[in-house]
Motif scaffolding. Structure first.
Motif, PDB file in Angstrom:
ATOM      1  N   MET A 172     122.110  10.939  38.691  1.00  0.00           N
ATOM      2  CA  MET A 172     121.184  11.579  39.588  1.00  0.00           C
ATOM      3  C   MET A 172     121.992  12.237  40.695  1.00  0.00           C
ATOM      4  SD  MET A 172     118.012   9.973  41.745  1.00  0.00           S
ATOM      5  CE  MET A 172     118.966   8.920  42.798  1.00  0.00           C
ATOM      6  N   PRO A 173     121.810  13.528  40.885  1.00  0.00           N
ATOM      7  CA  PRO A 173     122.527  14.210  41.964  1.00  0.00           C
ATOM      8  C   PRO A 173     122.131  13.661  43.338  1.00  0.00           C
ATOM      9  CG  PRO A 173     121.596  15.799  40.429  1.00  0.00           C
ATOM     10  CD  PRO A 173     121.042  14.460  40.073  1.00  0.00           C
ATOM     11  N   THR A 174     123.108  13.494  44.201  1.00  0.00           N
ATOM     12  CA  THR A 174     122.832  12.993  45.555  1.00  0.00           C
ATOM     13  C   THR A 174     122.880  14.094  46.602  1.00  0.00           C
ATOM     14  OG1 THR A 174     125.165  12.423  45.815  1.00  0.00           O
ATOM     15  CG2 THR A 174     123.684  10.692  45.003  1.00  0.00           C
ATOM     16  N   SER A 175     123.161  15.319  46.176  1.00  0.00           N
ATOM     17  CA  SER A 175     123.154  16.450  47.100  1.00  0.00           C
ATOM     18  C   SER A 175     122.839  17.721  46.315  1.00  0.00           C
ATOM     19  CB  SER A 175     124.493  16.578  47.819  1.00  0.00           C
ATOM     20  OG  SER A 175     125.521  16.836  46.881  1.00  0.00           O
ATOM     21  N   GLY A 176     122.577  18.796  47.028  1.00  0.00           N
ATOM     22  CA  GLY A 176     122.300  20.076  46.389  1.00  0.00           C
ATOM     23  C   GLY A 176     120.834  20.253  46.026  1.00  0.00           C
ATOM     24  N   PRO A 177     120.506  21.354  45.363  1.00  0.00           N
ATOM     25  CA  PRO A 177     119.104  21.670  45.077  1.00  0.00           C
ATOM     26  C   PRO A 177     118.435  20.700  44.097  1.00  0.00           C
ATOM     27  CG  PRO A 177     120.562  23.247  44.007  1.00  0.00           C
ATOM     28  CD  PRO A 177     121.408  22.394  44.907  1.00  0.00           C
ATOM     29  N   ASP A 178     119.217  20.001  43.267  1.00  0.00           N
ATOM     30  CA  ASP A 178     118.645  19.037  42.319  1.00  0.00           C
ATOM     31  C   ASP A 178     118.725  17.601  42.828  1.00  0.00           C
ATOM     32  OD1 ASP A 178     117.906  20.960  40.460  1.00  0.00           O
ATOM     33  OD2 ASP A 178     119.856  20.885  39.453  1.00  0.00           O
ATOM     34  N   ARG A 179     118.966  17.420  44.125  1.00  0.00           N
ATOM     35  CA  ARG A 179     119.080  16.086  44.709  1.00  0.00           C
ATOM     36  C   ARG A 179     117.851  15.251  44.365  1.00  0.00           C
ATOM     37  NH1 ARG A 179     119.086  14.308  51.044  1.00  0.00           N
ATOM     38  NH2 ARG A 179     119.346  12.108  50.604  1.00  0.00           N
ATOM     39  N   GLY A 180     118.104  14.058  43.847  1.00  0.00           N
ATOM     40  CA  GLY A 180     117.026  13.136  43.518  1.00  0.00           C
ATOM     41  C   GLY A 180     116.359  13.377  42.175  1.00  0.00           C
ATOM     42  N   LYS A 181     116.768  14.399  41.450  1.00  0.00           N
ATOM     43  CA  LYS A 181     116.161  14.691  40.154  1.00  0.00           C
ATOM     44  C   LYS A 181     116.782  13.780  39.090  1.00  0.00           C
ATOM     45  CE  LYS A 181     115.404  18.320  36.768  1.00  0.00           C
ATOM     46  NZ  LYS A 181     115.771  19.687  36.382  1.00  0.00           N
ATOM     47  N   VAL A 182     115.967  12.917  38.506  1.00  0.00           N
ATOM     48  CA  VAL A 182     116.436  11.970  37.506  1.00  0.00           C
ATOM     49  C   VAL A 182     116.203  12.551  36.117  1.00  0.00           C
ATOM     50  CG1 VAL A 182     116.104   9.657  36.551  1.00  0.00           C
ATOM     51  CG2 VAL A 182     115.904  10.025  39.009  1.00  0.00           C
ATOM     52  N   GLU A 183     117.216  12.483  35.274  1.00  0.00           N
ATOM     53  CA  GLU A 183     117.097  12.932  33.896  1.00  0.00           C
ATOM     54  C   GLU A 183     117.556  11.823  32.960  1.00  0.00           C
ATOM     55  OE1 GLU A 183     118.498  16.801  32.802  1.00  0.00           O
ATOM     56  OE2 GLU A 183     118.451  17.468  34.901  1.00  0.00           O
ATOM     57  N   GLN A 184     116.748  11.518  31.960  1.00  0.00           N
ATOM     58  CA  GLN A 184     117.098  10.498  30.983  1.00  0.00           C
ATOM     59  C   GLN A 184     118.087  11.080  29.987  1.00  0.00           C
ATOM     60  OE1 GLN A 184     113.747   8.736  29.044  1.00  0.00           O
ATOM     61  NE2 GLN A 184     114.994   7.787  27.476  1.00  0.00           N
ATOM     62  N   PHE A 185     119.164  10.365  29.716  1.00  0.00           N
ATOM     63  CA  PHE A 185     120.138  10.840  28.746  1.00  0.00           C
ATOM     64  C   PHE A 185     120.571   9.769  27.757  1.00  0.00           C
ATOM     65  CE2 PHE A 185     122.509   9.287  32.323  1.00  0.00           C
ATOM     66  CZ  PHE A 185     123.600   8.654  31.772  1.00  0.00           C
ATOM     67  N   VAL A 186     120.076   8.543  27.917  1.00  0.00           N
ATOM     68  CA  VAL A 186     120.382   7.457  26.988  1.00  0.00           C
ATOM     69  C   VAL A 186     119.096   6.680  26.738  1.00  0.00           C
ATOM     70  CG1 VAL A 186     121.620   5.283  26.702  1.00  0.00           C
ATOM     71  CG2 VAL A 186     122.791   7.207  27.709  1.00  0.00           C
ATOM     72  N   THR A 187     118.853   6.351  25.479  1.00  0.00           N
ATOM     73  CA  THR A 187     117.696   5.556  25.101  1.00  0.00           C
ATOM     74  C   THR A 187     118.139   4.497  24.101  1.00  0.00           C
ATOM     75  OG1 THR A 187     116.258   7.469  25.374  1.00  0.00           O
ATOM     76  CG2 THR A 187     115.381   5.658  24.101  1.00  0.00           C
ATOM     77  N   VAL A 188     117.597   3.305  24.223  1.00  0.00           N
ATOM     78  CA  VAL A 188     117.863   2.249  23.245  1.00  0.00           C
ATOM     79  C   VAL A 188     116.564   1.941  22.501  1.00  0.00           C
ATOM     80  CG1 VAL A 188     119.769   1.274  24.587  1.00  0.00           C
ATOM     81  CG2 VAL A 188     117.466   0.388  24.924  1.00  0.00           C
ATOM     82  N   PRO A 189     116.648   1.290  21.341  1.00  0.00           N
ATOM     83  CA  PRO A 189     115.442   0.992  20.583  1.00  0.00           C
ATOM     84  C   PRO A 189     114.461   0.115  21.368  1.00  0.00           C
ATOM     85  CG  PRO A 189     117.395   0.592  19.254  1.00  0.00           C
ATOM     86  CD  PRO A 189     117.856   0.839  20.649  1.00  0.00           C
TER      87      PRO A 189
END
Length: 75
Positions: free
Chosen positions: A1-18
């Motif tokens: 999760m970016p902590t600065s800049g225009p995407d600050r606080g934007k969470v993106e899922q990139f790993v999933t488990v069964p």
């Protein structure tokens, strides 16, 4: 999760488990480009049995196996 800049606080899922599994022991390495994690208890769920697991991850064999996985970002 970016902590600065225009995407600050934007969470993106990139790993999933069964479903029913848990991701454990995350280790970030390789200049923040690689994430190692263990998938524990794949195939387990309240309604699952050894004969009928929730998942057969990471294979299509008869039963699931815990594994260590690496997710990486290309430079």
């Amino acid at each position: 999760m970016p902590t600065s800049g225009p995407d600050r606080g934007k969470v993106e899922q990139f790993v999933t488990v069964p479903r029913g599994a848990e991701a454990c022991g995350p280790l970030v390495t390789d200049r923040n480009r690689s994430l190692f994690f263990a998938v524990q208890h794949p195939g387990e769920a309240d309604t699952a049995t050894f004969e009928a697991p929730q998942s057969t991850w990471p294979h299509t064999d008869d039963f699931p196996r815990p594994s260590v996985v690496v997710a990486f970002r290309r430079a």
